[in-house]
Design a protein around this motif. Sequence first.
Motif, PDB file in Angstrom:
ATOM      1  N   VAL A  42       7.369 -16.843  -6.326  1.00 46.93           N
ATOM      2  CA  VAL A  42       6.197 -17.344  -7.041  1.00 46.93           C
ATOM      3  C   VAL A  42       5.532 -16.156  -7.716  1.00 46.93           C
ATOM      4  O   VAL A  42       5.284 -15.130  -7.075  1.00 46.93           O
ATOM      5  CB  VAL A  42       5.206 -18.031  -6.077  1.00 46.93           C
ATOM      6  CG1 VAL A  42       3.895 -18.344  -6.786  1.00 46.93           C
ATOM      7  CG2 VAL A  42       5.825 -19.295  -5.489  1.00 46.93           C
ATOM      8  N   ALA A  43       5.265 -16.281  -9.019  1.00 50.23           N
ATOM      9  CA  ALA A  43       4.504 -15.266  -9.751  1.00 50.23           C
ATOM     10  C   ALA A  43       3.114 -15.855  -9.977  1.00 50.23           C
ATOM     11  O   ALA A  43       2.953 -16.812 -10.734  1.00 50.23           O
ATOM     12  CB  ALA A  43       5.179 -14.932 -11.077  1.00 50.23           C
ATOM     13  N   ASN A  44       2.142 -15.306  -9.277  1.00 48.06           N
ATOM     14  CA  ASN A  44       0.781 -15.849  -9.301  1.00 48.06           C
ATOM     15  C   ASN A  44      -0.239 -14.754  -9.615  1.00 48.06           C
ATOM     16  O   ASN A  44      -1.427 -14.946  -9.441  1.00 48.06           O
ATOM     17  CB  ASN A  44       0.491 -16.502  -7.943  1.00 48.06           C
ATOM     18  CG  ASN A  44      -0.603 -17.531  -8.009  1.00 48.06           C
ATOM     19  OD1 ASN A  44      -0.649 -18.349  -8.917  1.00 48.06           O
ATOM     20  ND2 ASN A  44      -1.501 -17.496  -7.033  1.00 48.06           N
ATOM     21  N   ASP A  45       0.233 -13.586 -10.057  1.00 48.12           N
ATOM     22  CA  ASP A  45      -0.664 -12.459 -10.352  1.00 48.12           C
ATOM     23  C   ASP A  45      -1.075 -12.467 -11.828  1.00 48.12           C
ATOM     24  O   ASP A  45      -0.780 -11.568 -12.590  1.00 48.12           O
ATOM     25  CB  ASP A  45      -0.051 -11.123  -9.935  1.00 48.12           C
ATOM     26  CG  ASP A  45       1.223 -10.767 -10.682  1.00 48.12           C
ATOM     27  OD1 ASP A  45       1.887 -11.682 -11.214  1.00 48.12           O
ATOM     28  OD2 ASP A  45       1.553  -9.569 -10.746  1.00 48.12           O
ATOM     29  N   THR A  46      -1.784 -13.503 -12.218  1.00 46.04           N
ATOM     30  CA  THR A  46      -2.252 -13.657 -13.601  1.00 46.04           C
ATOM     31  C   THR A  46      -3.330 -12.620 -13.904  1.00 46.04           C
ATOM     32  O   THR A  46      -3.879 -11.983 -12.999  1.00 46.04           O
ATOM     33  CB  THR A  46      -2.810 -15.068 -13.816  1.00 46.04           C
ATOM     34  OG1 THR A  46      -3.905 -15.264 -12.928  1.00 46.04           O
ATOM     35  CG2 THR A  46      -1.734 -16.133 -13.588  1.00 46.04           C
ATOM     36  N   ALA A  47      -3.665 -12.472 -15.180  1.00 44.12           N
ATOM     37  CA  ALA A  47      -4.676 -11.496 -15.611  1.00 44.12           C
ATOM     38  C   ALA A  47      -6.042 -11.769 -14.980  1.00 44.12           C
ATOM     39  O   ALA A  47      -6.844 -10.855 -14.824  1.00 44.12           O
ATOM     40  CB  ALA A  47      -4.784 -11.496 -17.132  1.00 44.12           C
ATOM     41  N   GLU A  48      -6.295 -13.005 -14.591  1.00 48.26           N
ATOM     42  CA  GLU A  48      -7.568 -13.339 -13.958  1.00 48.26           C
ATOM     43  C   GLU A  48      -7.718 -12.734 -12.570  1.00 48.26           C
ATOM     44  O   GLU A  48      -8.831 -12.545 -12.088  1.00 48.26           O
ATOM     45  CB  GLU A  48      -7.743 -14.868 -13.850  1.00 48.26           C
ATOM     46  CG  GLU A  48      -7.871 -15.580 -15.182  1.00 48.26           C
ATOM     47  CD  GLU A  48      -6.524 -15.803 -15.875  1.00 48.26           C
ATOM     48  OE1 GLU A  48      -6.531 -16.011 -17.096  1.00 48.26           O
ATOM     49  OE2 GLU A  48      -5.465 -15.749 -15.211  1.00 48.26           O
ATOM     50  N   VAL A  49      -6.595 -12.412 -11.906  1.00 48.01           N
ATOM     51  CA  VAL A  49      -6.663 -11.906 -10.527  1.00 48.01           C
ATOM     52  C   VAL A  49      -6.057 -10.518 -10.352  1.00 48.01           C
ATOM     53  O   VAL A  49      -6.177  -9.928  -9.279  1.00 48.01           O
ATOM     54  CB  VAL A  49      -6.011 -12.899  -9.528  1.00 48.01           C
ATOM     55  CG1 VAL A  49      -6.770 -14.219  -9.510  1.00 48.01           C
ATOM     56  CG2 VAL A  49      -4.534 -13.112  -9.846  1.00 48.01           C
ATOM     57  N   SER A  50      -5.369  -9.995 -11.369  1.00 45.35           N
ATOM     58  CA  SER A  50      -4.733  -8.683 -11.276  1.00 45.35           C
ATOM     59  C   SER A  50      -4.901  -7.941 -12.598  1.00 45.35           C
ATOM     60  O   SER A  50      -4.453  -8.422 -13.647  1.00 45.35           O
ATOM     61  CB  SER A  50      -3.247  -8.822 -10.941  1.00 45.35           C
ATOM     62  OG  SER A  50      -2.626  -7.564 -10.933  1.00 45.35           O
ATOM     63  N   LYS A  51      -5.531  -6.771 -12.533  1.00 48.80           N
ATOM     64  CA  LYS A  51      -5.837  -6.026 -13.753  1.00 48.80           C
ATOM     65  C   LYS A  51      -4.590  -5.578 -14.514  1.00 48.80           C
ATOM     66  O   LYS A  51      -4.513  -5.725 -15.733  1.00 48.80           O
ATOM     67  CB  LYS A  51      -6.706  -4.817 -13.405  1.00 48.80           C
ATOM     68  CG  LYS A  51      -7.168  -4.035 -14.612  1.00 48.80           C
ATOM     69  CD  LYS A  51      -8.102  -2.914 -14.218  1.00 48.80           C
ATOM     70  CE  LYS A  51      -8.559  -2.152 -15.438  1.00 48.80           C
ATOM     71  NZ  LYS A  51      -9.465  -1.062 -15.098  1.00 48.80           N
ATOM     72  N   ILE A  52      -3.585  -5.001 -13.808  1.00 47.38           N
ATOM     73  CA  ILE A  52      -2.423  -4.460 -14.530  1.00 47.38           C
ATOM     74  C   ILE A  52      -1.108  -5.160 -14.204  1.00 47.38           C
ATOM     75  O   ILE A  52      -0.096  -4.875 -14.806  1.00 47.38           O
ATOM     76  CB  ILE A  52      -2.272  -2.937 -14.317  1.00 47.38           C
ATOM     77  CG1 ILE A  52      -2.126  -2.591 -12.845  1.00 47.38           C
ATOM     78  CG2 ILE A  52      -3.417  -2.196 -14.954  1.00 47.38           C
ATOM     79  CD1 ILE A  52      -1.839  -1.126 -12.598  1.00 47.38           C
ATOM     80  N   GLY A  53      -1.091  -6.061 -13.249  1.00 48.40           N
ATOM     81  CA  GLY A  53       0.112  -6.828 -12.966  1.00 48.40           C
ATOM     82  C   GLY A  53       1.192  -6.041 -12.233  1.00 48.40           C
ATOM     83  O   GLY A  53       0.903  -5.215 -11.376  1.00 48.40           O
TER      84      GLY A  53
END
Length: 173
Positions: free
Chosen positions: A125-136
């Motif tokens: 699952v890729a759930n690290d969107t820009a809303e929750v992670s600054k640089i991914g």
Amino acid sequence: MLNYLPVWALLSLYVTSVLGSIELDATSVLVSALVGKNNASAYECWRVQPPFSISSQSGTVGAKIQQIGDIKGGNVVFFNQSSVTHAGLHNAPSPQWVTVLAGNCTVTLPTTGQKLALALGALVVANDTAEVSKIGHNTDWAAGSIAMQLPFANGVLNHTVVHEGPCVTHYHH
């Protein structure tokens, strides 16, 4: 030569081969998830909900079935045939399943250097969107790899967190 995996076999292969640690009495699929914590990407091990059901559908009677949520707007990505694709730092475009249909990849967290190696048939699952992670995160795809992205229709996958860090079978130091 790359091996190709039929789409219908993805979840079955994942449960039986990639996740080798699932026991016969397991209640649902465990999946490594990229998430955002303190505005940075991190790994968690998720237990997908609802639990397995037993199929009564012709062709799969008696098999364990895992619901994977509502999917909207999926796509297949074909990476460069002749060289490794260094995807660079990026966020997940939306919360989604990602599965490796051919080849393999390595996902690296820039803040910790922690790596997650994904082989043919892997499902994450890729759930690290820009809303929750600054640089991914960064992903390096082997030449000729093919991935499928399946975004969650409502942006959410029903799950419980088993522990911080990826599920053990995918983790590499």
